[in-house]
Design an enzyme around this catalytic site. Structure first.
Site, mmCIF file in Angstrom:
data_model
loop_
_atom_site.group_PDB
_atom_site.id
_atom_site.type_symbol
_atom_site.label_atom_id
_atom_site.label_comp_id
_atom_site.label_asym_id
_atom_site.label_seq_id
_atom_site.Cartn_x
_atom_site.Cartn_y
_atom_site.Cartn_z
ATOM 1 N N ARG A 29 -21.702 1.094 -2.006
ATOM 2 C CA ARG A 29 -22.483 0.585 -3.134
ATOM 3 C C ARG A 29 -21.619 -0.276 -4.054
ATOM 4 O O ARG A 29 -22.049 -0.635 -5.154
ATOM 5 C CB ARG A 29 -23.070 1.757 -3.927
ATOM 6 C CG ARG A 29 -24.048 2.590 -3.115
ATOM 7 C CD ARG A 29 -24.453 3.858 -3.845
ATOM 8 N NE ARG A 29 -25.329 4.673 -3.024
ATOM 9 C CZ ARG A 29 -25.476 5.991 -3.163
ATOM 10 N NH1 ARG A 29 -24.805 6.633 -4.099
ATOM 11 N NH2 ARG A 29 -26.281 6.652 -2.364
ATOM 12 N N ARG A 66 9.479 7.246 0.710
ATOM 13 C CA ARG A 66 8.406 7.641 -0.217
ATOM 14 C C ARG A 66 7.283 8.376 0.517
ATOM 15 O O ARG A 66 6.700 9.351 0.003
ATOM 16 C CB ARG A 66 7.869 6.400 -0.929
ATOM 17 C CG ARG A 66 8.881 5.842 -1.916
ATOM 18 C CD ARG A 66 8.576 4.440 -2.356
ATOM 19 N NE ARG A 66 9.700 3.869 -3.103
ATOM 20 C CZ ARG A 66 9.888 2.573 -3.323
ATOM 21 N NH1 ARG A 66 9.017 1.675 -2.851
ATOM 22 N NH2 ARG A 66 10.912 2.137 -4.003
ATOM 23 N N ARG A 75 12.771 2.173 2.158
ATOM 24 C CA ARG A 75 12.278 2.710 0.883
ATOM 25 C C ARG A 75 10.840 3.226 0.997
ATOM 26 O O ARG A 75 10.474 4.217 0.370
ATOM 27 C CB ARG A 75 12.405 1.671 -0.233
ATOM 28 C CG ARG A 75 11.489 0.478 -0.147
ATOM 29 C CD ARG A 75 11.827 -0.531 -1.267
ATOM 30 N NE ARG A 75 10.783 -1.540 -1.465
ATOM 31 C CZ ARG A 75 10.625 -2.609 -0.694
ATOM 32 N NH1 ARG A 75 11.401 -2.799 0.362
ATOM 33 N NH2 ARG A 75 9.677 -3.487 -0.956
ATOM 34 N N HIS A 76 10.059 2.576 1.841
ATOM 35 C CA HIS A 76 8.671 3.023 2.016
ATOM 36 C C HIS A 76 8.611 4.284 2.887
ATOM 37 O O HIS A 76 7.820 5.191 2.609
ATOM 38 C CB HIS A 76 7.825 1.905 2.621
ATOM 39 C CG HIS A 76 7.716 0.713 1.726
ATOM 40 N ND1 HIS A 76 7.316 0.815 0.413
ATOM 41 C CD2 HIS A 76 7.976 -0.599 1.935
ATOM 42 C CE1 HIS A 76 7.317 -0.379 -0.143
ATOM 43 N NE2 HIS A 76 7.730 -1.259 0.757
ATOM 44 N N HIS A 86 3.015 -0.815 2.824
ATOM 45 C CA HIS A 86 3.845 0.076 1.999
ATOM 46 C C HIS A 86 3.563 1.561 2.231
ATOM 47 O O HIS A 86 4.476 2.371 2.148
ATOM 48 C CB HIS A 86 3.609 -0.208 0.509
ATOM 49 C CG HIS A 86 4.179 -1.521 0.056
ATOM 50 N ND1 HIS A 86 4.393 -1.811 -1.274
ATOM 51 C CD2 HIS A 86 4.570 -2.616 0.761
ATOM 52 C CE1 HIS A 86 4.901 -3.035 -1.376
ATOM 53 N NE2 HIS A 86 5.002 -3.546 -0.159
ATOM 54 N N ASN A 87 2.301 1.918 2.441
ATOM 55 C CA ASN A 87 1.926 3.344 2.501
ATOM 56 C C ASN A 87 1.646 3.826 3.934
ATOM 57 O O ASN A 87 1.375 4.998 4.129
ATOM 58 C CB ASN A 87 0.677 3.617 1.661
ATOM 59 C CG ASN A 87 0.686 2.968 0.295
ATOM 60 O OD1 ASN A 87 -0.218 2.228 -0.071
ATOM 61 N ND2 ASN A 87 1.739 3.215 -0.471
ATOM 62 N N GLY A 99 -15.296 9.851 -3.378
ATOM 63 C CA GLY A 99 -15.409 11.233 -2.875
ATOM 64 C C GLY A 99 -14.813 11.373 -1.488
ATOM 65 O O GLY A 99 -14.038 12.312 -1.209
ATOM 66 N N ASP A 110 -21.187 8.821 4.586
ATOM 67 C CA ASP A 110 -22.336 9.617 4.135
ATOM 68 C C ASP A 110 -23.515 8.653 3.967
ATOM 69 O O ASP A 110 -23.439 7.469 4.344
ATOM 70 C CB ASP A 110 -22.014 10.440 2.877
ATOM 71 C CG ASP A 110 -21.978 9.611 1.595
ATOM 72 O OD1 ASP A 110 -22.098 8.364 1.674
ATOM 73 O OD2 ASP A 110 -21.842 10.207 0.506
ATOM 74 N N HIS A 111 -24.594 9.152 3.394
ATOM 75 C CA HIS A 111 -25.795 8.329 3.236
ATOM 76 C C HIS A 111 -25.543 7.089 2.380
ATOM 77 O O HIS A 111 -26.142 6.043 2.613
ATOM 78 C CB HIS A 111 -26.937 9.162 2.640
ATOM 79 C CG HIS A 111 -26.539 9.899 1.394
ATOM 80 N ND1 HIS A 111 -25.685 10.982 1.426
ATOM 81 C CD2 HIS A 111 -26.851 9.711 0.084
ATOM 82 C CE1 HIS A 111 -25.501 11.424 0.196
ATOM 83 N NE2 HIS A 111 -26.186 10.664 -0.638
ATOM 84 N N CYS A 117 -18.432 6.045 1.608
ATOM 85 C CA CYS A 117 -19.482 6.747 0.859
ATOM 86 C C CYS A 117 -19.992 5.776 -0.196
ATOM 87 O O CYS A 117 -19.712 4.574 -0.115
ATOM 88 C CB CYS A 117 -18.987 8.078 0.288
ATOM 89 S SG CYS A 117 -17.758 7.975 -1.024
ATOM 90 N N GLY A 118 -20.738 6.243 -1.157
ATOM 91 C CA GLY A 118 -21.326 5.320 -2.134
ATOM 92 C C GLY A 118 -20.273 4.551 -2.917
ATOM 93 O O GLY A 118 -20.295 3.328 -3.007
ATOM 94 N N THR A 119 -19.320 5.296 -3.473
ATOM 95 C CA THR A 119 -18.225 4.676 -4.227
ATOM 96 C C THR A 119 -16.950 4.539 -3.418
ATOM 97 O O THR A 119 -16.051 3.796 -3.808
ATOM 98 C CB THR A 119 -17.881 5.551 -5.450
ATOM 99 O OG1 THR A 119 -17.513 6.850 -4.964
ATOM 100 C CG2 THR A 119 -19.051 5.660 -6.407
ATOM 101 N N GLY A 120 -16.830 5.322 -2.368
ATOM 102 C CA GLY A 120 -15.576 5.429 -1.615
ATOM 103 C C GLY A 120 -14.651 6.474 -2.204
ATOM 104 O O GLY A 120 -13.638 6.836 -1.586
HETATM 105 C C1 RB5 Z 1 -23.749 10.235 -2.945
HETATM 106 O O1 RB5 Z 1 -24.842 9.987 -3.763
HETATM 107 C C2 RB5 Z 1 -22.460 9.816 -3.626
HETATM 108 O O2 RB5 Z 1 -22.109 10.761 -4.588
HETATM 109 C C3 RB5 Z 1 -21.365 9.634 -2.620
HETATM 110 O O3 RB5 Z 1 -21.741 8.711 -1.667
HETATM 111 C C4 RB5 Z 1 -20.031 9.144 -3.155
HETATM 112 O O4 RB5 Z 1 -20.203 8.025 -3.964
HETATM 113 C C5 RB5 Z 1 -19.166 10.158 -3.754
HETATM 114 O O5 RB5 Z 1 -18.050 9.889 -4.191
#
Ligand code: RB5
Length: 142
Positions: free
Chosen positions: A108, A136, A132-133, A97-98, A69, A7-8, A64-67
């Site tokens: 970010r 699971r 085992r993996h 493992h996964n 979502g 995403d952005h 994404c910003g945090t990864g």
């Molecule tokens: C977008 O602003 C932000 O919410 C998205 O990139 C992400 O971090 C969501 O989890």
């Protein structure tokens, strides 16, 4: 083949990773987004995951910003095992493992050079194939 999408909040890191993939002559499909204009991350998670499930791509990278979502969205899709990683240790162990087929990154959160190493580790580490993996992973699928 690697499917990559963002995403952005992940756009700038995606562009850096695309440069790395080109330098390493790793084939990829860029599923967008293509600018810093605000978009909805589930759309891009779906595109990348569908490419994997149709066998067009072997693995995916989602940013994404945090990864967070985009990893939640990816993990809702049956057959997808997505790992949000901020370090090389988890990127390697999640493959072993996964048998994860999608790497998620926070644009970010992680710096470009760390992200490149995480991608290298994720793409070069094989699933351990240990019983085992496998058991699971089957339990998750059920
Ligand atoms: C977008 O602003 C932000 O919410 C998205 O990139 C992400 O971090 C969501 O989890």
């Amino acid at each position: 083949m690697i499917a990559i999408g963002c995403d952005h909040g992940g756009f700038e890191l995606k562009q850096e990773l695309i440069t790395m993939l080109k330098d390493k002559q790793i084939e990829f499909i860029d599923f967008g987004c293509h600018s810093k204009e605000s978009v909805d991350y589930p759309v891009y998670a779906k595109r990348v995951c569908e490419s994997i499930l149709s066998n067009e791509s072997d693995k995916g990278i989602l940013i994404c910003g945090t990864g967070i979502g985009i990893s939640i969205a990816a993990n809702k899709i049956k057959g997808i095992r997505a790992a949000l990683c901020s370090d090389c240790y988890t990127a390697g162990v999640t493959r072993e493992h996964n048998d994860t087929n999608v790497l998620c990154l926070g644009g970010r959160v992680v710096g470009v050079e760390v992200a490149k190493k995480i991608v290298e580790t994720f793409l070069s580490t094989e699933f351990s194939n240990e019983e085992r993996h496998i058991k699971r992973i089957q339990q998750i699928e059920q």
